[in-house]
Design a protein around this motif. Structure first.
Motif, mmCIF file in Angstrom:
data_model
loop_
_atom_site.group_PDB
_atom_site.id
_atom_site.type_symbol
_atom_site.label_atom_id
_atom_site.label_comp_id
_atom_site.label_asym_id
_atom_site.label_seq_id
_atom_site.Cartn_x
_atom_site.Cartn_y
_atom_site.Cartn_z
ATOM 1 N N LEU A 207 0.824 -1.198 0.000
ATOM 2 C CA LEU A 207 0.000 0.000 0.000
ATOM 3 C C LEU A 207 0.862 1.255 0.000
ATOM 4 O O LEU A 207 1.957 1.288 0.569
ATOM 5 C CB LEU A 207 -0.914 0.017 1.224
ATOM 6 N N SER A 208 0.369 2.296 -0.649
ATOM 7 C CA SER A 208 0.986 3.609 -0.534
ATOM 8 C C SER A 208 0.559 4.252 0.776
ATOM 9 O O SER A 208 -0.543 4.008 1.267
ATOM 10 C CB SER A 208 0.554 4.516 -1.695
ATOM 11 N N GLU A 209 1.422 5.101 1.313
ATOM 12 C CA GLU A 209 1.123 5.816 2.543
ATOM 13 C C GLU A 209 1.258 7.320 2.309
ATOM 14 O O GLU A 209 1.793 7.762 1.286
ATOM 15 C CB GLU A 209 2.067 5.372 3.666
ATOM 16 N N TYR A 210 0.791 8.076 3.262
ATOM 17 C CA TYR A 210 0.894 9.531 3.179
ATOM 18 C C TYR A 210 2.333 9.949 2.920
ATOM 19 O O TYR A 210 2.604 10.870 2.137
ATOM 20 C CB TYR A 210 0.370 10.150 4.484
ATOM 21 N N GLU A 211 3.277 9.259 3.557
ATOM 22 C CA GLU A 211 4.683 9.624 3.448
ATOM 23 C C GLU A 211 5.239 9.425 2.040
ATOM 24 O O GLU A 211 6.325 9.946 1.726
ATOM 25 C CB GLU A 211 5.512 8.800 4.446
ATOM 26 N N ASN A 212 4.543 8.684 1.171
ATOM 27 C CA ASN A 212 5.000 8.512 -0.201
ATOM 28 C C ASN A 212 4.822 9.773 -1.041
ATOM 29 O O ASN A 212 5.417 9.891 -2.115
ATOM 30 C CB ASN A 212 4.246 7.362 -0.884
ATOM 31 N N PHE A 213 3.983 10.699 -0.572
ATOM 32 C CA PHE A 213 3.653 11.881 -1.367
ATOM 33 C C PHE A 213 4.625 13.019 -1.085
ATOM 34 O O PHE A 213 4.962 13.311 0.062
ATOM 35 C CB PHE A 213 2.220 12.330 -1.075
ATOM 36 N N HIS A 214 5.054 13.648 -2.161
ATOM 37 C CA HIS A 214 5.818 14.885 -2.068
ATOM 38 C C HIS A 214 4.798 16.017 -2.110
ATOM 39 O O HIS A 214 4.099 16.196 -3.121
ATOM 40 C CB HIS A 214 6.803 14.999 -3.222
ATOM 41 N N ILE A 215 4.722 16.789 -1.052
ATOM 42 C CA ILE A 215 3.662 17.795 -0.917
ATOM 43 C C ILE A 215 4.273 19.180 -0.833
ATOM 44 O O ILE A 215 5.175 19.433 -0.029
ATOM 45 C CB ILE A 215 2.784 17.514 0.325
ATOM 46 N N ALA A 216 3.790 20.068 -1.693
ATOM 47 C CA ALA A 216 4.213 21.466 -1.691
ATOM 48 C C ALA A 216 2.989 22.336 -1.452
ATOM 49 O O ALA A 216 1.892 22.044 -1.946
ATOM 50 C CB ALA A 216 4.868 21.832 -3.017
ATOM 51 N N HIS A 217 3.189 23.410 -0.709
ATOM 52 C CA HIS A 217 2.088 24.312 -0.381
ATOM 53 C C HIS A 217 2.360 25.714 -0.924
ATOM 54 O O HIS A 217 3.514 26.158 -1.001
ATOM 55 C CB HIS A 217 1.894 24.412 1.137
ATOM 56 N N GLY A 218 1.290 26.398 -1.281
ATOM 57 C CA GLY A 218 1.357 27.821 -1.583
ATOM 58 C C GLY A 218 2.363 28.183 -2.658
ATOM 59 O O GLY A 218 2.413 27.574 -3.725
ATOM 60 N N ASP A 219 3.193 29.189 -2.342
ATOM 61 C CA ASP A 219 4.118 29.725 -3.340
ATOM 62 C C ASP A 219 5.128 28.701 -3.834
ATOM 63 O O ASP A 219 5.782 28.917 -4.865
ATOM 64 C CB ASP A 219 4.854 30.935 -2.760
ATOM 65 N N ALA A 220 5.296 27.590 -3.115
ATOM 66 C CA ALA A 220 6.222 26.550 -3.569
ATOM 67 C C ALA A 220 5.799 25.985 -4.926
ATOM 68 O O ALA A 220 6.634 25.445 -5.660
ATOM 69 C CB ALA A 220 6.312 25.428 -2.539
ATOM 70 N N LEU A 221 4.517 26.134 -5.277
ATOM 71 C CA LEU A 221 4.058 25.646 -6.579
ATOM 72 C C LEU A 221 4.679 26.434 -7.725
ATOM 73 O O LEU A 221 4.763 25.937 -8.853
ATOM 74 C CB LEU A 221 2.529 25.697 -6.674
ATOM 75 N N TYR A 222 5.126 27.668 -7.450
ATOM 76 C CA TYR A 222 5.730 28.473 -8.504
ATOM 77 C C TYR A 222 7.055 27.880 -8.992
ATOM 78 O O TYR A 222 7.579 28.303 -10.028
ATOM 79 C CB TYR A 222 5.957 29.906 -8.015
ATOM 80 N N SER A 223 7.598 26.908 -8.264
ATOM 81 C CA SER A 223 8.823 26.254 -8.718
ATOM 82 C C SER A 223 8.608 25.515 -10.036
ATOM 83 O O SER A 223 9.570 25.141 -10.711
ATOM 84 C CB SER A 223 9.341 25.280 -7.659
ATOM 85 N N HIS A 224 7.352 25.300 -10.410
ATOM 86 C CA HIS A 224 7.044 24.635 -11.674
ATOM 87 C C HIS A 224 7.161 25.580 -12.869
ATOM 88 O O HIS A 224 7.118 25.121 -14.017
ATOM 89 C CB HIS A 224 5.635 24.038 -11.640
ATOM 90 N N ARG A 225 7.275 26.880 -12.627
ATOM 91 C CA ARG A 225 7.448 27.808 -13.743
ATOM 92 C C ARG A 225 8.672 27.406 -14.570
ATOM 93 O O ARG A 225 9.753 27.179 -14.047
ATOM 94 C CB ARG A 225 7.630 29.233 -13.225
ATOM 95 N N GLY A 226 8.470 27.309 -15.862
ATOM 96 C CA GLY A 226 9.560 26.942 -16.763
ATOM 97 C C GLY A 226 9.777 25.454 -16.921
ATOM 98 O O GLY A 226 10.588 25.039 -17.755
ATOM 99 N N LEU A 227 9.059 24.644 -16.133
ATOM 100 C CA LEU A 227 9.196 23.195 -16.257
ATOM 101 C C LEU A 227 8.150 22.633 -17.208
ATOM 102 O O LEU A 227 7.071 23.215 -17.403
ATOM 103 C CB LEU A 227 9.038 22.521 -14.887
ATOM 104 N N ASN A 228 8.458 21.483 -17.784
ATOM 105 C CA ASN A 228 7.494 20.799 -18.644
ATOM 106 C C ASN A 228 6.555 19.963 -17.771
ATOM 107 O O ASN A 228 6.585 18.734 -17.771
ATOM 108 C CB ASN A 228 8.215 19.911 -19.660
ATOM 109 N N THR A 229 5.736 20.662 -16.993
ATOM 110 C CA THR A 229 4.704 20.040 -16.172
ATOM 111 C C THR A 229 3.393 20.752 -16.449
ATOM 112 O O THR A 229 3.373 21.845 -17.027
ATOM 113 C CB THR A 229 5.022 20.156 -14.670
#
Length: 499
Positions: free
Chosen positions: A20-42
């Motif tokens: 089973l997957s657990e909560y700890e398997n997830f990489h979680i970012a909050h708020g302004d941390a999402l801006y790290s995706h700027r410029g990425l192919n996501t």
């Protein structure tokens, strides 16, 4: 200034993975941390590239929760994860004008077999009936009735192997702006096709599935549709609405949406036979590989970690060693105990360990070996295409006889060469490379190997679909059931805010 709330939740699971997957398997970012995706192919990177062009748009980034493919999320893990996601949405939902939700579509949790549908239904309750929600999904996702009831529009990947992450997010962002501005009133037609598919014909650059996807792209580009796609689902996510489905969304034109969805479904159905995995017996592949001069790839799609498998299969390694294959072999495996032993012993040490069966011993018998620890690392890497981070935990390169094995502590996506490269191993230096992904981008392997063998091996993501034991998905469905009749029927969905 218009405010757009953004959230992201992505994982693909195999119901046949015992871990089973657990909560700890997830990489979680909050708020302004999402801006790290700027410029990425996501998807988020693509959406930001659109929203950033509009000074009258204020983005409200809430949460991004992503996990590598694995087994179902545990009940406790899902309870904690879903609560955190919805709390983040509530905190950012004050006076918003639109929502962009980036999801995969093939999640599954103990007690909740439609996690994305649950989240979207709860987000709809939070933002109310008048705020448009646009969704982006992987073409391997499973779009459910509950999901469709909550949204105003959607965009889907058009490539496999996937390279259009950013483009899909950008299309979703543009669609959301059009809905918010009242420029379009979306209506969607959905045709469910009772078929599960796998295999080389799904490569969109060369296969017959790609020919149909290009028709979806055409009707998007010529203005007939706002969005169109053929979702083939993840055949290893055994949930009630698992299927292939055609989605065509238009600007209020029900007739065109229905006609095009039915047409595409009718063109897909007779090709379902071609869209099955073509596997070669392991002993035959080894015998052929021995006679070849060029490098070869052994594709172990049955242990594809990016599709939800365990990553601890030693089936190919054990067979190559038993057969006395003489060439230089490069492989990867998930085995936390072996990696820990290597780290404790240090580089240059000789250790006795078992490899394989660390997670799924019912399928794989641990293989005893004595190996030299060639190198050690923390298992950090970045995907070649998306540039997003990988964390394989304590990682070791073990060498024994003619084998070089990258041993990881945690499962990560292996659909490129990232973990080989970050471990100091270059596939071109070997005669035989094991790839635990059904497909990779052409230049990564197929462009330079003499042959890519699609191996028939056991695993939680085997292309031999009838062997897996589906018990939840709707039946009959091909190829689990050989005699399935199909007459396309379209269900129409208007945008949630237009009802």
């Amino acid at each position: 200034m218009a405010k757009i709330l953004i959230l992201d939740c992505k994982q693909e699971v195999s119901s046949f993975n015992p871990l089973l997957s657990e909560y700890e398997n997830f990489h979680i970012a909050h708020g302004d941390a999402l801006y790290s995706h700027r410029g990425l192919n996501t998807e988020l990177g693509g959406a930001f590239s659109v929203f950033d062009q509009h000074p009258d748009i204020a983005v409200v980034p809430t949460i991004a929760a992503r996990a590598g493919s694995a087994g179902l999320v545990s009940a406790e893990g899902w309870s904690r994860l879903s609560a955190e996601i919805l709390d983040a949405v509530r905190a950012g939902a004050d006076r918003i004008d639109g929502v962009y939700a980036s999801m995969h579509g093939a999640m599954g949790a103990v007690g909740e077999l439609d996690p994305e549908g649950y989240l979207l239904a709860e987000v709809r309750k939070i933002v109310g009936p008048d705020v448009p929600i646009v969704l982006s999904l992987d073409l391997h996702g499973i779009l459910t009735e509950r999901m469709l009831q909550q949204i105003d529009g959607l965009t889907l990947y058009h490539t496999y192997p996937h390279v259009d992450f950013g483009d899909t997010g950008a299309r979703a962002a543009r669609l959301l702006l059009s809905v918010m501005n009242g420029e379009v009133k979306p209506v969607a037609a959905r045709v469910v096709v009772p078929a599960l598919v796998r295999g080389d014909e799904l490569i969109t650059g060369t296969g017959c599935y790609g020919d149909l996807i290009r028709e979806c792209q055409r009707i998007e580009r010529d203005g007939s549709a706002l969005a169109a796609g053929i979702m083939i689902g993840n055949p290893f996510t055994d949930v009630p609405e698992l299927c292939t489905q055609v989605i065509v969304q238009t600007d209020g034109d029900v007739a065109t949406a229905e006609t095009e969805a039915k047409r595409l479904a009718n063109e897909f159905w007779p090709q379902r036979f071609r869209m099955q995995g073509k596997l070669i017996a392991l002993d035959r592949a080894i015998a052929q590989a021995r006679t070849m001069t060029g490098p070869v790839v052994f594709t172990d799609a049955a242990d594809a970690t990016s599709s939800g498998a365990t990553g601890d299969s030693n089936a190919i390694l054990a067979a190559l060693r038993s057969a006395g294959y003489p060439g230089r072999v490069l492989a990867q495996i998930v085995d936390p105990a072996a990696a820990a032993t290597a780290h404790k012993a240090g580089v240059g040490a000789t250790i006795s360990v078992t490899l394989g069966g660390a997670i799924d011993p019912a399928r794989y018998k641990p293989m005893e070996t004595t190996a030299r620890v060639a190198s050690l690392s923390d298992g950090q890497s970045r995907l070649e295409t998306m540039k997003t981070e990988l964390d394989a935990g304590l990682t070791a390169v073990l060498v024994f006889d003619n084998f070089t094995v990258v041993v990881m502590s945690k499962s990560v996506s292996l659909f490129d060469r990232a973990m080989y490269y970050s471990s100091g191993c270059n596939p071109v230096d070997f005669d035989l490379v094991v790839v635990k992904s059904p497909h990779t981008e052409f230049h990564m392997y197929d462009a330079w190997v003499e042959k890519n063998f699609n191996i028939d091996a056991p695993g939680a993501t085997s292309a031999d679909l009838p062997s897996l034991g589906h018990s939840i998905c709707a039946r009959p469905i091909y190829p689990l059931d050989p005699d399935v009749e199909f007459r396309p029927k379209a269900t129409i969905y208007t945008a949630a805010t237009q009802r």
